[in-house]
Design a protein around this motif. Structure first.
Motif, PDB file in Angstrom:
ATOM      1  N   GLN A   1       0.749  -1.287   0.001  1.00  7.82           N
ATOM      2  CA  GLN A   1       0.110  -0.461  -0.107  1.00  7.82           C
ATOM      3  C   GLN A   1       1.031   1.358  -0.071  1.00  7.82           C
ATOM      4  O   GLN A   1       0.559   2.447  -0.247  1.00  7.82           O
TER       5      GLN A   1
ATOM      6  N   GLU B   1       2.282   1.788  -3.549  1.00  5.12           N
ATOM      7  CA  GLU B   1       1.610   1.734  -4.414  1.00  5.12           C
ATOM      8  C   GLU B   1       0.713   3.656  -4.089  1.00  5.12           C
ATOM      9  O   GLU B   1       0.927   4.355  -4.984  1.00  5.12           O
ATOM     10  N   TRP B   2       0.602   4.020  -2.842  1.00 10.16           N
ATOM     11  CA  TRP B   2       0.481   5.591  -2.282  1.00 10.16           C
ATOM     12  C   TRP B   2       1.986   6.294  -3.120  1.00 10.16           C
ATOM     13  O   TRP B   2       2.035   7.636  -4.023  1.00 10.16           O
TER      14      TRP B   2
ATOM     15  N   PHE C   1      -6.877  10.489   4.584  1.00  3.93           N
ATOM     16  CA  PHE C   1      -6.316   9.389   3.003  1.00  3.93           C
ATOM     17  C   PHE C   1      -6.176   8.766   3.113  1.00  3.93           C
ATOM     18  O   PHE C   1      -7.053   7.412   2.916  1.00  3.93           O
ATOM     19  N   ILE C   2      -5.687   8.441   4.680  1.00  2.82           N
ATOM     20  CA  ILE C   2      -4.771   6.414   5.209  1.00  2.82           C
ATOM     21  C   ILE C   2      -6.334   6.285   5.460  1.00  2.82           C
ATOM     22  O   ILE C   2      -6.371   4.558   5.766  1.00  2.82           O
TER      23      ILE C   2
ATOM     24  N   ARG D   1      -7.938   4.924   2.785  1.00  2.00           N
ATOM     25  CA  ARG D   1      -7.781   4.097   2.224  1.00  2.00           C
ATOM     26  C   ARG D   1      -7.628   2.789   2.420  1.00  2.00           C
ATOM     27  O   ARG D   1      -7.749   1.351   1.929  1.00  2.00           O
ATOM     28  N   ASN D   2      -7.913   2.559   4.397  1.00  2.00           N
ATOM     29  CA  ASN D   2      -8.024   0.886   5.038  1.00  2.00           C
ATOM     30  C   ASN D   2      -9.365   0.879   5.645  1.00  2.00           C
ATOM     31  O   ASN D   2      -9.401   0.449   6.289  1.00  2.00           O
TER      32      ASN D   2
ATOM     33  N   LEU E   1     -10.946  -2.860  -0.138  1.00  3.58           N
ATOM     34  CA  LEU E   1      -9.615  -1.445   0.192  1.00  3.58           C
ATOM     35  C   LEU E   1      -7.702  -2.273   0.726  1.00  3.58           C
ATOM     36  O   LEU E   1      -7.092  -1.271   0.157  1.00  3.58           O
ATOM     37  N   ARG E   2      -8.307  -2.311   1.866  1.00  2.38           N
ATOM     38  CA  ARG E   2      -7.167  -2.844   2.482  1.00  2.38           C
ATOM     39  C   ARG E   2      -5.892  -3.685   1.777  1.00  2.38           C
ATOM     40  O   ARG E   2      -4.876  -3.762   1.704  1.00  2.38           O
TER      41      ARG E   2
ATOM     42  N   THR F   1      -4.518  -3.082  -4.005  1.00  2.00           N
ATOM     43  CA  THR F   1      -3.484  -2.446  -4.964  1.00  2.00           C
ATOM     44  C   THR F   1      -3.443  -2.325  -6.661  1.00  2.00           C
ATOM     45  O   THR F   1      -3.752  -3.540  -6.471  1.00  2.00           O
TER      46      THR F   1
END
Length: 820
Positions: A419, A422-423, A656-657, A660-661, A666-667, A670
């Motif tokens: 993750q 990816e970020w 965002f974090i 994103r989780n 979503l977690r 990727t």
């Protein structure tokens, strides 16, 4: 590939050799081909004077010459070039507007509307003399004297030889045909060209640079009736074609036909069909100054004016680096691959095959950057923000990211490695598009990019904190590994590209904050388990850093000291700006890391109230993201936003974090594309400066086409992007391997046992004699050279000594870099 073979082997033979050696051949071939193909215009002088187009088709402010970047001259740079010189214009009213435009480069406040029309003009500003001679037919007595053989009379009349002479004629021959018409103009042109181009001596006895302006294209629908009747497009076309023929015959005289291209693309910039706006004429003045002055200005980074400009010659340090990577390393590769009679001494000196291949790949990548951005081999072009191009490129990489999504079956931890990669990946692509399109002028985009840079630093604080908190490894090896990995490429580029270390601002920032985190966590590290003590340390560290960075005088004294002892000149103002913008976000990253560790320790996610906390966190995060987008877009400019950024940047990052989780899907999901880019993000961020962008990020590298909008612009984007990402991928592998090699507790060269199917153990010395029998490398200890090598190995096997030697070498190079 054999099972268990390293990435650089296929069937236990080198794979990367095919890429590195062919890349070397390709670069040399391209260099030779480019030199041959461009030898008629190696410095893009003809391109500057003959072709180009507007990148902004509506505003007409960003002119793109064919294949090069043009400098926009301001008062300081123009005065630096023209000081103590004389500028002379001869012609009609069309050339007089250009004359005024050149004067305004030196004296912007001059009032030109009150000046007499059909008469001579004389001005002196900043020790620069400007003369205009009204002579629309180029047949006055003063013009004859200037172009005649009586140079003494010319000096008496004009005071001194002009640095720039610009002549124009043609429209008055059409307007008043009783004075000879086109035939009379041709006869006069023949005479003038013959005098000027009879010999180089004759040319330079008249002026340093002589321009004959083309006959100006007219906008007939805006001309007065009397002008429209007598001055036809057909006649003007014939006259300019005649000038082209004469120019081919007489190489010395320069005719800037691009002047007509400029006004053809900006026909709405004239009110009378004859005289154009100040902005358009200013571009023509810049073309003259670029031709005359670019090569005279100081040659230092950023090298952003590439038209009619020679790049500086190699310094000794640059040449030495080229010798290492283009001569010594290939010799070592040849020995390892093709030499079957092993030499015991060489086996101990030359590194292993994998290290040699990594050095070769690393070196070729850096040399490609040099040839791309410090030579005329490849063209360069200006950037231009265009909402269509920016939007389309953004959609392209988002679509690529979406179509490469993959979901893991096993539930992944919060903010897992894939993750974060990816970020980094999608942020890096966003930054690339931002830089390529030149979107920094758009406040809403700039503000968002500032958040992305802050996100990188947040991850740096988060990752390093968790490592030091959990591992408590504060040894030298950890410091050296991180610092070398971050700085290996950047430091080499500062020497090869003759730039400033702080120019590659991301590397200095992450290195600075790593040391801040290290020192913060190292002091009384045995008490890091105490929350009160740890938070107090972090607060004190933040206060000290804030004081050092923002209090005037401290950074200035530090940088002055560094300048004295190391001969480096860093920009205090720029460094303070960079650090101040994100001065708190690293500590926020450390704090988030601490909170997550405590969440795990106290098993908060297993508590009954966790569902409530999670739900409200998601709701609040969504609201914060919407608020931030509205807030940053509504700031009047990016400078106003920068005042808020240090205090609010953590809000969208943490939001965002959380989002994103927010769910298991979503977690665990990727993007393959973004993850791939994220793993190469450091090399991509640094490499873009010279092998994707150009002119030290001020422009674009052009491998295909001439840099103007259109089909070839897109082709060039795809070609340069493919090469750029390809090189960065292998550069990442090489940098990682070289970092491990430099930072190992011992450095021992290795070799394969001939006939063995297994790759060598990197921790074991294995040397083979001619009969494929191992021998003890100590058996020749009586050899004096062998004894020296033994001593060097013992010294270099000590990491502290190795790093100290590298620092001493850099210090010596810095002290003498500009002296030899």
């Amino acid at each position: 590939m054999s099972k268990g073979s390293p990435h650089y082997l296929i069937n236990n033979r080198p794979n990367i050799i095919h890429y590195t050696l062919w890349a070397l051949v390709a670069i040399i071939f391209l260099y030779a081909l480019g030199s041959t193909y461009r030898n008629n215009d190696p410095f893009k002088c003809n391109s500057l004077l003959n072709d180009g187009s507007f990148l902004d088709s509506t505003e007409h402010r960003n002119w793109q010459p064919s294949s090069c970047m043009m400098k926009k001259y301001d008062t300081q740079s123009a005065a630096s070039c023209l000081k103590n010189r004389r500028i002379l214009f001869i012609g009609d009213s069309t050339i007089r507007t250009l004359f005024y435009s050149l004067i305004k480069k030196i004296e912007p406040t001059i009032n030109t509307t009150s000046q007499p029309k059909h008469s001579d003009l004389h001005f002196t500003f900043n020790e620069i003399t400007f003369d205009f001679r009204w002579d629309p037919y180029l047949n006055s007595n003063s013009t004859d004297i200037l172009l005649g053989e009586s140079h003494e009379r010319s000096r008496g009349l004009f005071d001194k030889r002009p640095s720039i002479l610009v002549m124009s004629s043609g429209l008055w021959y059409l307007r008043h045909r009783e004075n000879g018409g086109i035939n009379g103009w041709k006869k006069n042109i023949d005479k003038i060209f013959e005098v000027i181009t009879s010999s180089p001596k004759a040319y330079f006895s008249i002026a340093d640079a002589i321009f004959f302006a083309p006959v100006e294209h007219l906008v007939h629908e805006k001309l007065s009736p009397t002008r429209a009747i007598t001055m036809s497009d057909e006649d003007i076309y014939k006259m300019n074609e005649y000038l082209k023929v004469k120019q081919k015959e007489k190489d010395l005289l320069d005719v800037p036909f691009v002047f007509n291209k400029i006004i053809e693309e900006a026909r709405e910039e004239t009110e009378d069909g004859l005289h154009y706006s100040d902005e358009i004429i200013n571009i023509q003045a810049d073309i003259l100054l670029n031709y005359r002055c670019n090569d005279l200005l100081p040659k230092k980074a950023p090298m952003s004016n590439t038209c009619c400009n020679r790049y500086p010659q190699m310094k000794w340090a640059q040449f030495s680096i080229f010798v290492v990577f283009l001569v010594l390393i290939p010799i070592g590769v040849y020995y390892k691959i093709f030499e079957y009679r092993s030499n015991r001494l060489l086996e101990r000196i030359i590194p292993s095959e994998s290290i040699l291949f990594s050095l070769l790949t690393f070196g070729l990548a850096v040399i490609y950057m040099y040839w791309s951005d410090r030579t005329s081999l490849f063209s360069k072009s200006h950037k231009q923000y265009d909402v269509y191009h920016f939007t389309l490129l953004t959609i392209l990489y988002l679509v690529g990211g979406i179509f490469s999504l993959k979901t893991k079956d096993k539930d992944q931890p919060f903010l897992n490695r894939d993750q974060t990669d990816e970020w980094k990946g999608w942020m890096q692509l966003s930054i690339l598009v931002y830089h390529y399109i030149g979107a920094s002028r758009v406040s809403g985009i700039y503000n968002s990019i500032r958040i992305l840079v802050a996100s990188y630093l947040f991850m740096s604080g988060y990752g390093h904190f968790i490592f030091f908190y959990k591992k408590a490894d504060f040894g030298l090896n950890r410091i050296v590994n991180v610092v070398v990995r971050l700085n290996l490429l950047t430091i080499l580029l500062t020497y090869v590209m003759d730039t400033d270390y702080l120019f590659y601002y991301f590397t200095p920032l992450t290195t600075f904050w790593f040391f801040v985190i290290y020192i913060t966590m190292y002091i009384r590290s045995s008490r890091n388990n105490s929350m009160i003590f740890l938070l107090s340390k972090m607060a004190l560290s933040c206060t000290i850093v804030y004081w050092i960075i923002l209090k005037p005088g401290i950074l200035e004294n530090i940088f002055s000291f560094l300048q004295i002892i190391t001969n480096i000149n860093w920009n205090v103002k720029e460094w303070r700006f960079r650090v101040q913008l994100d001065i708190f976000i690293v500590y926020i990253g450390m704090l988030v890391g601490l909170i997550l560790i405590k969440f795990q320790e106290y098993k908060i996610t297993e508590k009954k109230y966790w569902t409530t906390i999670k739900r409200y966190s998601i709701i609040i995060s969504a609201i914060v993201m919407i608020w931030f987008l509205h807030f940053e877009i509504t700031r009047e400019n990016k400078f106003k936003y920068n005042e808020y950024h240090p205090y609010i940047s953590f809000l969208p990052i943490i939001s965002f974090i959380i989002l994103r989780n927010s769910t298991q899907y979503l977690r665990n999901t990727t993007s393959g594309l973004f993850t791939f880019i994220g793993k190469c993000s450091l090399e991509i961020f640094i490499g873009q400066f010279h092998m994707w962008l150009a002119a030290d990020t001020k422009g674009l590298l052009v491998l295909v086409g001439d840099g103007q909008w259109g089909f070839w612009w897109w082709i060039n984007l795809f070609v340069t992007s493919f090469i750029f990402i390809y090189i960065c991928y292998y550069l990442t592998k090489s940098t990682s391997e070289l970092t491990n090699w430099i930072c190992r507790s011992t450095i021992i060269t290795t070799t394969n046992i001939k006939g063995s199917d297994n790759p060598p153990d990197p921790n074991v010395v294995q040397v083979v004699d001619d009969n494929n029998e191992k021998f003890d490398d100590r058996e020749n200890d009586n050899n004096p050279l062998n004894s020296i090598i033994n001593l060097c190995e013992k010294l270099l096997n000590n990491l502290k000594i190795r790093i100290t030697l590298l620092i001493i070498i850099m210090w010596i190079v810095n002290l003498h870099y500009y002296k030899l």
